[in-house]
Design an enzyme around this catalytic site. Structure first.
Site, PDB file in Angstrom:
ATOM      1  N   ASP A 220       6.921  -1.307  11.396  1.00  0.00           N
ATOM      2  CA  ASP A 220       6.340  -0.488  10.688  1.00  0.00           C
ATOM      3  C   ASP A 220       5.820   0.742  11.804  1.00  0.00           C
ATOM      4  O   ASP A 220       4.477   1.204  11.750  1.00  0.00           O
ATOM      5  CB  ASP A 220       5.297  -0.838   9.946  1.00  0.00           C
ATOM      6  CG  ASP A 220       3.919  -1.908  10.035  1.00  0.00           C
ATOM      7  OD1 ASP A 220       4.074  -2.199  11.210  1.00  0.00           O
ATOM      8  OD2 ASP A 220       3.927  -2.658   8.981  1.00  0.00           O
TER       9      ASP A 220
ATOM     10  N   ALA B 280      30.681  40.281   0.295  1.00  0.00           N
ATOM     11  CA  ALA B 280      29.705  39.725   0.240  1.00  0.00           C
ATOM     12  C   ALA B 280      29.895  38.810  -1.292  1.00  0.00           C
ATOM     13  O   ALA B 280      30.563  39.665  -1.846  1.00  0.00           O
ATOM     14  CB  ALA B 280      28.807  40.986   0.112  1.00  0.00           C
TER      15      ALA B 280
ATOM     16  N   ASN C  70      36.570  38.302   8.146  1.00  0.00           N
ATOM     17  CA  ASN C  70      34.934  38.716   7.550  1.00  0.00           C
ATOM     18  C   ASN C  70      35.485  38.461   5.644  1.00  0.00           C
ATOM     19  O   ASN C  70      36.174  38.974   4.925  1.00  0.00           O
ATOM     20  CB  ASN C  70      35.227  40.658   7.621  1.00  0.00           C
ATOM     21  CG  ASN C  70      33.679  40.952   6.924  1.00  0.00           C
ATOM     22  OD1 ASN C  70      32.584  41.060   7.955  1.00  0.00           O
ATOM     23  ND2 ASN C  70      34.355  40.992   6.001  1.00  0.00           N
TER      24      ASN C  70
ATOM     25  N   GLY D  25      -6.856  -6.253  17.316  1.00  0.00           N
ATOM     26  CA  GLY D  25      -7.216  -7.873  18.107  1.00  0.00           C
ATOM     27  C   GLY D  25      -7.962  -6.765  19.350  1.00  0.00           C
ATOM     28  O   GLY D  25      -7.011  -5.794  19.774  1.00  0.00           O
TER      29      GLY D  25
ATOM     30  N   SER E  87      38.760  43.454  -3.349  1.00  0.00           N
ATOM     31  CA  SER E  87      37.569  43.135  -3.869  1.00  0.00           C
ATOM     32  C   SER E  87      37.685  42.403  -5.234  1.00  0.00           C
ATOM     33  O   SER E  87      38.206  43.358  -6.133  1.00  0.00           O
ATOM     34  CB  SER E  87      36.176  44.469  -3.400  1.00  0.00           C
ATOM     35  OG  SER E  87      36.197  44.564  -2.159  1.00  0.00           O
TER      36      SER E  87
ATOM     37  N   GLU F 131      -8.809 -11.649  17.259  1.00  0.00           N
ATOM     38  CA  GLU F 131      -8.555 -10.957  16.128  1.00  0.00           C
ATOM     39  C   GLU F 131     -10.209 -10.245  15.743  1.00  0.00           C
ATOM     40  O   GLU F 131     -10.886 -11.306  15.940  1.00  0.00           O
ATOM     41  CB  GLU F 131      -8.243 -11.837  15.241  1.00  0.00           C
ATOM     42  CG  GLU F 131      -6.544 -11.391  15.282  1.00  0.00           C
ATOM     43  CD  GLU F 131      -6.013 -10.676  15.891  1.00  0.00           C
ATOM     44  OE1 GLU F 131      -6.093  -9.931  14.307  1.00  0.00           O
ATOM     45  OE2 GLU F 131      -4.993 -10.442  16.848  1.00  0.00           O
TER      46      GLU F 131
ATOM     47  N   ARG G 185       0.739  -1.359  -0.064  1.00  0.00           N
ATOM     48  CA  ARG G 185       0.012  -0.023  -0.007  1.00  0.00           C
ATOM     49  C   ARG G 185       0.999   1.119  -0.089  1.00  0.00           C
ATOM     50  O   ARG G 185       0.697   2.271  -0.498  1.00  0.00           O
ATOM     51  CB  ARG G 185      -1.369  -0.292   1.203  1.00  0.00           C
ATOM     52  CG  ARG G 185      -2.382  -1.188   1.177  1.00  0.00           C
ATOM     53  CD  ARG G 185      -2.870  -0.565   2.150  1.00  0.00           C
ATOM     54  NE  ARG G 185      -2.576  -1.363   3.063  1.00  0.00           N
ATOM     55  CZ  ARG G 185      -3.569  -1.307   4.387  1.00  0.00           C
ATOM     56  NH1 ARG G 185      -3.723  -0.591   5.168  1.00  0.00           N
ATOM     57  NH2 ARG G 185      -2.978  -1.933   5.534  1.00  0.00           N
TER      58      ARG G 185
HETATM   59  C1  UD1 Z   1      -1.663  -7.245  14.177  1.00  0.00           C
HETATM   60  C2  UD1 Z   1      -2.183  -8.197  15.872  1.00  0.00           C
HETATM   61  C3  UD1 Z   1      -3.155  -7.375  16.057  1.00  0.00           C
HETATM   62  C4  UD1 Z   1      -2.957  -6.308  16.781  1.00  0.00           C
HETATM   63  C5  UD1 Z   1      -2.704  -5.011  15.462  1.00  0.00           C
HETATM   64  C6  UD1 Z   1      -1.910  -4.095  15.477  1.00  0.00           C
HETATM   65  C7  UD1 Z   1      -1.647 -10.482  15.237  1.00  0.00           C
HETATM   66  C8  UD1 Z   1      -2.513 -11.732  15.076  1.00  0.00           C
HETATM   67  N1  UD1 Z   1      -2.723  -9.928  15.138  1.00  0.00           N
HETATM   68  O1  UD1 Z   1      -2.817  -7.660  12.922  1.00  0.00           O
HETATM   69  O2  UD1 Z   1      -4.030  -8.327  17.721  1.00  0.00           O
HETATM   70  O3  UD1 Z   1      -4.370  -5.370  16.696  1.00  0.00           O
HETATM   71  O4  UD1 Z   1      -1.762  -6.312  14.921  1.00  0.00           O
HETATM   72  O5  UD1 Z   1      -1.114  -3.742  14.549  1.00  0.00           O
HETATM   73  O6  UD1 Z   1      -0.383 -11.241  15.402  1.00  0.00           O
HETATM   74  N2  UD1 Z   1       4.088  -9.652   9.538  1.00  0.00           N
HETATM   75  C9  UD1 Z   1       4.996 -10.596   9.537  1.00  0.00           C
HETATM   76  N3  UD1 Z   1       5.272 -11.694   8.777  1.00  0.00           N
HETATM   77  C10 UD1 Z   1       3.836 -11.989   8.120  1.00  0.00           C
HETATM   78  C11 UD1 Z   1       2.777 -11.458   8.976  1.00  0.00           C
HETATM   79  C12 UD1 Z   1       2.638 -10.272   9.985  1.00  0.00           C
HETATM   80  O7  UD1 Z   1       6.449  -9.813   9.335  1.00  0.00           O
HETATM   81  O8  UD1 Z   1       3.623 -13.301   7.814  1.00  0.00           O
HETATM   82  C13 UD1 Z   1       4.583  -7.965   9.952  1.00  0.00           C
HETATM   83  C14 UD1 Z   1       3.247  -7.103   9.377  1.00  0.00           C
HETATM   84  O9  UD1 Z   1       4.586  -7.054   8.136  1.00  0.00           O
HETATM   85  C15 UD1 Z   1       3.488  -6.070  10.333  1.00  0.00           C
HETATM   86  C16 UD1 Z   1       3.405  -6.734  11.507  1.00  0.00           C
HETATM   87  O10 UD1 Z   1       3.700  -8.247  11.127  1.00  0.00           O
HETATM   88  O11 UD1 Z   1       4.667  -5.505  10.259  1.00  0.00           O
HETATM   89  C17 UD1 Z   1       1.379  -6.904  12.121  1.00  0.00           C
HETATM   90  O12 UD1 Z   1       1.173  -7.241  10.302  1.00  0.00           O
HETATM   91  P1  UD1 Z   1      -0.700  -7.851  10.484  1.00  0.00           P
HETATM   92  O13 UD1 Z   1      -1.006  -8.375   9.030  1.00  0.00           O
HETATM   93  O14 UD1 Z   1      -0.028  -5.520  10.046  1.00  0.00           O
HETATM   94  O15 UD1 Z   1      -1.244  -8.010  11.541  1.00  0.00           O
HETATM   95  P2  UD1 Z   1      -2.502  -6.925  11.949  1.00  0.00           P
HETATM   96  O16 UD1 Z   1      -3.466  -8.217  11.075  1.00  0.00           O
HETATM   97  O17 UD1 Z   1      -2.841  -5.949  11.654  1.00  0.00           O
END
Ligand code: UD1
Ligand code: MG
Length: 456
Positions: free
Chosen positions: A106, A365, A362, A142, A408, A157, A16
């Protein structure tokens, strides 16, 4: 206190963001989001941080390796969920004993205090602690299911929640802390029998409770755990960072004449008693000493400004600019890799690149340090109390001795000895009456309609 470790999740594709740059390498306050998480882990005293990246993320792996060491960068092969992502760190942390915190790369602005609160819960006996917050719009988060005493029973979740659970406002930030060994043990039991068919890290809470272990919530503010998924969210988090920085500097005694127009980097240092006029940008690596005034529309990066100095309006300080006490750098003056001595002045329209300006000198300019021959850079040295006349070009390498003068309009290619005058321009000749005679000839020609040769 237990040893501390961090697992930083950065495997998300960040589609995104619609950017060729990996999401977590986008910057807040001049520092990548990934580096913010790594810095937080360091501030929390983590002995090691393991960064989990996705496959085919060479640029990200390289950046992560620079921050935490290549041995602490691990690849999550398939994006099977947050539990699967943390599990990718199992090998890297196999010898680790102590407490771990899981951070999302992030989510850059998690305050150190919030992380401390999560670790403190473990010290008090909790086996899992998550950072929770009251969400304005809890929909996608969650939900934290708590018992009457506030302890944590489970995380559901949104996709798997009942209507009653969806009414819970206490949301999961994603930041979780647990003892390392227990965390990897519980991870083995996580299943993907849920709406998204993913392995949820959040299931660790239910698994711990199933073993009669204690789970708890540490609280934080929603803005502390704001995640970035789009350019608009990146800009919003940047705004939050700037707002925090402005508030902090004002609390610490810095005068910001128009706070909403001053922009700071994560490492900007400004002493109490400094005044910052409107529309000033502090890029990374800047420190300003007490009593200095940074006037409107100036841009500073990698620069040090001494006590009582005046910079701007419209000044540009680039990396390596070191401005002495009470020195003045005025409008449309660019300084790069130059030490400007105490009380020295360069007030108008100059380029000072690579070299030094002695105390009390100094710079007139329009002076230019000609530092580049298209291949190499050279230094210009202007001695203490020297005076460089306006519109001079100092062709480096060149030295103007202490107390020396430059006439100058000179193009100086040879050193000027101390206390000497160096003048390098055509000598002036005045021709008496020349202008008057010229006007007479030309006006006569115009009246008679005869154009001089070459006139159109
Ligand atoms: C997750 C939490 C949720 C919380 C929310 C907060 C879980 C199951 N849910 O949901 O309870 O409220 O974050 O933002 O943990 N990532 C990986 N590998 C993967 C999946 C995710 O590295 O396989 C990383 C993503 O890049 C991201 C982070 O983990 O930085 C969270 O993943 P994301 O898919 O955004 O989780 P949410 O569904 O938002
Ligand atoms: Mg998310």
């Amino acid at each position: 206190m237990a040893d501390r470790f961090a697992v930083i999740l950065a495997a998300g594709k960040g589609t995104r963001m619609k950017s060729p740059r990996p999401k977590v390498l986008h910057e807040i306050g001049g520092r990548s989001m990934l580096a913010w998480s790594v810095a937080l882990a360091k501030e929390l005293g983590c002995k090691r941080s393991v960064v989990v990246v996705g496959p085919d993320m060479a640029q990200l792996s390289e950046a992560a390796a620079k921050l935490v060491g290549a041995e602490n960068v691990v690849v999550q092969k398939d994006q099977l969920g947050t539990a699967n992502a943390v599990d990718a760190a199992r090998g890297a942390l196999k010898d680790a004993d102590g407490h771990a915190i899981v951070l999302y790369a992030d989510t850059p602005l998690v305050p150190k205090e919030a992380g401390e609160r999560a670790f403190a819960e473990l010290e008090k006996g909790a086996s899992v602690c998550v950072l929770g917050f009251r969400a304005k719009l809890p929909n996608r988060y969650g939900r934290l299911v708590t018992a009457g005493d506030g302890s944590l029973e489970a995380i559901v979740e949104a996709n798997d929640a009942t209507d009653a659970q969806l009414k819970i406002e206490l949301a999961n930030s994603g930041v979780m802390a647990a003892p390392v060994k227990l965390m990897f043990e519980l991870l083995k039991d996580v299943k993907s029998d849920n709406a998204k068919k993913e392995f949820y890290l959040t299931d660790l809470v239910g698994l711990a409770r199933g073993r009669k272990l204690q789970a708890s919530v540490a609280h934080c503010e929603e803005r502390d755990v704001q995640g970035v998924n789009s350019q608009a969210e990146l800009a919003a988090v940047e705004q939050d960072f700037q707002a925090q920085a402005r508030a902090r500097f004002m609390t610490d005694g810095v005068t910001l004449q128009a706070p909403e127009t001053a922009y700071f980097a994560h490492d900007t240092k400004i002493a109490a008693g400094v005044t910052v006029e409107p529309n000033v940008v502090f890029a990374t690596g800047v420190s300003i000493a007490a009593g200095a005034v940074i006037r409107a529309f100036s841009h500073l990066e990698g620069a040090r400004v001494g006590e009582g100095a005046i910079v701007g309006p419209f000044a540009r300080l680039r990396p390596g600019a070191v401005i002495g006490r009470e020195a003045h750098i005025g409008n449309f003056v660019e300084v790069k890799n130059v030490t400007v001595g105490d009380g020295a002045k360069a007030n108008h329209l100059s380029y000072l690149g690579d070299g030094e300006v002695g105390a009390g000198a100094n710079i007139g300019a329009g002076t230019i340090f000609c530092n580049y021959d298209g291949f190499f850079k050279y230094r210009t040295v202007v001695g203490a109390n020297a005076f460089v006349g306006s519109n001079s070009s100092l062709v480096a390498p060149v030295t103007i001795g202490a107390g020396g003068y430059v006439g100058s309009g000179s193009v100086v290619v040879d050193d000027v000895p101390a206390d000497a005058l160096g003048i390098a321009r055509g000598r002036q000749a005045n021709k008496e009456g020349w202008a008057k005679a010229f006007r007479q000839t030309q006006s006569a020609a115009k009246k008679s309609g005869t154009k001089p040769p070459g006139a159109v």
